[in-house]
Design an enzyme around this catalytic site. Structure first.
Site, short mmCIF file in Angstrom:
data_model
loop_
_atom_site.label_atom_id
_atom_site.label_comp_id
_atom_site.label_asym_id
_atom_site.label_seq_id
_atom_site.Cartn_x
_atom_site.Cartn_y
_atom_site.Cartn_z
N ARG A 188 41.78 36.85 29.26
CA ARG A 188 41.75 38.30 29.31
C ARG A 188 41.57 38.87 27.91
NH1 ARG A 188 45.46 39.79 32.72
NH2 ARG A 188 45.72 41.92 32.11
N LYS A 233 48.07 48.74 33.28
CA LYS A 233 48.07 50.04 33.95
C LYS A 233 49.50 50.56 34.10
CE LYS A 233 44.51 48.76 37.17
NZ LYS A 233 45.16 47.85 38.10
N GLU A 254 43.00 46.93 41.46
CA GLU A 254 44.00 47.55 42.31
C GLU A 254 44.05 49.03 41.92
OE1 GLU A 254 48.00 46.05 41.96
OE2 GLU A 254 48.70 47.47 43.47
P1 ATP Z 1 46.79 45.71 34.81
O1 ATP Z 1 48.03 44.93 34.51
O2 ATP Z 1 46.27 46.43 33.64
O3 ATP Z 1 46.96 46.57 36.00
P2 ATP Z 1 45.50 43.88 36.46
O4 ATP Z 1 44.88 42.56 36.16
O5 ATP Z 1 46.72 43.89 37.29
O6 ATP Z 1 45.69 44.62 35.12
P3 ATP Z 1 43.61 44.69 38.39
O7 ATP Z 1 43.33 46.06 38.85
O8 ATP Z 1 44.22 43.75 39.31
O9 ATP Z 1 44.47 44.86 37.08
O10 ATP Z 1 42.33 44.05 37.71
C1 ATP Z 1 41.02 44.10 38.20
C2 ATP Z 1 40.24 43.04 37.46
O11 ATP Z 1 40.23 43.29 36.07
C3 ATP Z 1 40.85 41.68 37.67
O12 ATP Z 1 39.83 40.76 37.99
C4 ATP Z 1 41.48 41.37 36.35
O13 ATP Z 1 41.51 40.00 36.10
C5 ATP Z 1 40.59 42.13 35.37
N1 ATP Z 1 41.32 42.48 34.16
C6 ATP Z 1 42.45 43.17 34.06
N2 ATP Z 1 42.86 43.24 32.79
C7 ATP Z 1 41.96 42.56 32.05
C8 ATP Z 1 41.83 42.27 30.66
N3 ATP Z 1 42.72 42.67 29.77
N4 ATP Z 1 40.76 41.54 30.26
C9 ATP Z 1 39.85 41.13 31.15
N5 ATP Z 1 39.92 41.37 32.46
C10 ATP Z 1 40.96 42.08 32.92
MG MG Z 2 47.94 44.56 38.58
#
Ligand code: ATP
Ligand code: MG
Length: 556
Positions: free
Chosen positions: A261, A271, A36
């Protein structure tokens, strides 16, 4: 016996191997990385990038970079751009242009109409807190919405009005009609669309209804003909909904697979939280070298190779764990040790006068560029009567096993000579201002011809030829292993995470340093020119990592 760790195989590749065997996807492998664009990517995303793009590479398949841009309130083009840069910097490629969920808004809308026509979705007038209240708990069933049994034609009409902008934000939602008694809370009539009169970074004001994650994500995967939709464990409970939407629509149906994760100690990794550090000015933007963002790691001196290696090393599992951040640092050391050119730099200089060295003479000596790599060759360094050494490489009253310089003791100057300390000069405050030594001309190159040994080898820089630079030494951004353990992570920020050193004395060859090259400063660590603040008139080097994990011993 050589045991080679197979970091390329894991439970996901096992699933893919089985699928290829049964020809479930016609031996096609198509993954995606779906960020995202609501912030800069972090090391957790790097793990996901390496996994998804890595699997595509391993099987000769494809991996899409797809922006999951379904929330106009938080998404910006700046983030899109940085994400593209970060994925490319890690060394991964995708076909054509990056993809966007927002490209499919029209198609998603049509699918929603189809669900309404099936009697599987309805427009609900409950406010969002009412929906939440009536959802029930793990113990108690939910309560059916009074709008649940609207007719198909009324639902169609209301949903079209939602799209046309006839209602205010939050006035209505479109919900899937599944089961308010379902054991899985995600299946209790989840919201598919909400009304948001907000400008989207790509579609502008075209839409005022936006799809929710669960509804959108499976459709994105389906439209792109993804085979294996790899996501993190917290989506395991959402898989039944992912499947329900795609089954109801009878469309192409990828397989969702969840993995644990990446969590790192001394690090926060969301983020949203990282954005707070940026917005509140606790760090110097998203690419501050202390940030766990990919752009921060890059500016700090991390290499794509070290990040990929780290990602391989930690593997892919189904169980949540916390990885020691020292592992990441070690992956960088391992990469740089093999290829970083060595130079000498004195961070906290004290002058040494070699009393028996001819006044005015400047000698040129050979220095090895990398003892790990003969092909890196040698360079010329100059030696003279006055040199700088590190202040803490001298002690007036040394303890027993002190092998560096002290009164009457002999040490080796790397690539140069043996010197023996003869006198310590102090200023009126009693501080050491100069150290006097004699050198042994027969030890040129740092070796004696009579077989006498010295235990200490010091780095040094000639006081007749050097450049000055500022040095930034970084420590962990947070004090605790789990910065959130005792409340707000901002309260756990380490006040000493950045130490600034002015006027370090460096070998002159560093005046040509580029921010792409990472150097080992002998004995003090790996350093890279700061890509943001360094200039020709004011060189600034970041320490990427120290040579050894001294932190572990001191702080744990
Ligand atoms: P954040 O909370 O940091 O924004 P998110 O999962 O909401 O993380 P996205 O932009 O939706 O962020 O994530 C893109 C991809 O990265 C998704 O497939 C998510 O599962 C993966 N991802 C995010 N954080 C991790 C992590 N700590 N370890 C492994 N994969 C991750
Ligand atoms: Mg997110």
């Amino acid at each position: 016996m050589n045991i080679i760790k197979d970091t390329q195989s894991n439970f996901i590749t096992k699933i893919i191997d089985d699928d290829n065997h049964t020809k479930k996807w016609d031996e096609r492998v198509h993954t995606r990385f779906p960020p995202e664009p609501n912030g800069y990517l972090h090391i957790g995303h790097a793990k996901s990038i390496c996994l998804n793009f890595g699997i595509a590479q391993k099987y000769g398949g494809k991996c899409n970079l797809r922006f999951d841009d379904t929330n106009p309130l938080k998404e910006e083009d700046e983030y899109v751009k940085s994400i593209i840069d970060d994925v490319k910097w890690l060394g991964f490629h995708w076909e054509d242009e990056p993809l966007y969920a927002s490209n499919y808004f029209e198609q998603m809308f049509d699918y929603a109409i189809e669900l309404i026509n099936q009697g599987n979705a309805y427009v609900c007038d409950l406010k969002s807190d009412e929906v939440k209240d009536q959802r029930g708990t793990l113990k108690n069933p939910g309560i059916e919405s009074p709008f649940r049994n609207r007719s198909i034609s009324e639902n169609l009409e209301l949903f079209k009005k939602m799209r046309a902008g006839d209602f205010l934000d939050g006035e209505k939602t479109l919900r899937a009609k599944i089961d308010m008694q379902h054991a899985n809370l995600n299946m209790r009539d989840p919201v598919m669309y909400r009304i948001l009169h907000a400008k989207h970074h790509r579609t502008g004001s075209k839409w005022c209804i936006y799809p929710m994650y669960d509804w959108a994500h499976g459709l994105e995967d389906s439209i792109e003909k993804i085979t294996h939709s790899i996501c993190t464990l917290e989506f395991e409970d959402h898989r039944p909904l992912y499947d329900w939407y795609l089954n109801s629509l009878e469309v192409y149906h990828p397989q969702q697979i969840e993995f644990a994760r990446l969590n790192l100690n001394y690090t926060i990794m969301s983020k949203r939280k990282l954005k707070r550090l940026v917005d509140e000015g606790h760090v110097d933007g998203w690419s501050d070298p202390r940030m766990p963002t990919i752009s921060g790691l890059k500016r700090r001196g991390y290499t794509p190779k070290s990040i990929k290696h780290f990602s391989d090393e930690i593997g892919v599992t189904k169980r949540d764990t916390v990885v020691d951040v020292a592992k990441l640092e070690n992956a960088l050391r391992e990469d740089l040790n093999k290829r970083a050119p060595r130079v000498m730099g004195v961070l906290d200089p004290i002058k040494v006068v070699i009393t028996n060295y001819p006044e005015g003479e400047i000698e040129t000596l050979d220095a090895k560029n990398n003892p790990e790599d003969e092909s890196a060759g040698t360079r010329k360094i100059s030696f003279s009567k006055e040199i700088f050494i590190e202040r803490n490489d001298f002690m007036e009253d040394p303890p027993k096993k002190y092998f560096r310089l002290s009164l009457g003791k002999e040490v080796r100057l790397k690539f140069a000579y043996y010197i023996t300390c003869t006198e310590v000069i102090k200023n009126e405050n009693g501080e050491i201002s100069e150290i006097h030594c004699t050198y042994d001309p027969k030890t040129k190159g740092g070796m004696s011809d009579d077989g006498r040994k010295v235990r200490g080898t010091l780095h040094w820089v000639s006081a007749s030829e050097y450049i000055e630079a500022d040095i930034r030494l970084y420590d962990r951004l947070f004090k605790s292993q789990n910065p959130e353990a005792s409340g707000d992570f901002v309260d756990d920020l380490n006040p000493d995470s950045l130490k600034l050193i002015k006027n370090a004395k460096l070998e002159t060859c560093l005046s040509n340093a580029e921010s792409k090259s990472i150097y080992q400063f002998e004995r003090t660590g790996y350093f890279v020119l700061d890509s943001k603040d360094s200039s020709e008139n004011n060189l600034i080097f970041n320490r990427a990592v120290s040579l050894r994990d001294s932190w572990a011993k001191l702080n744990r």
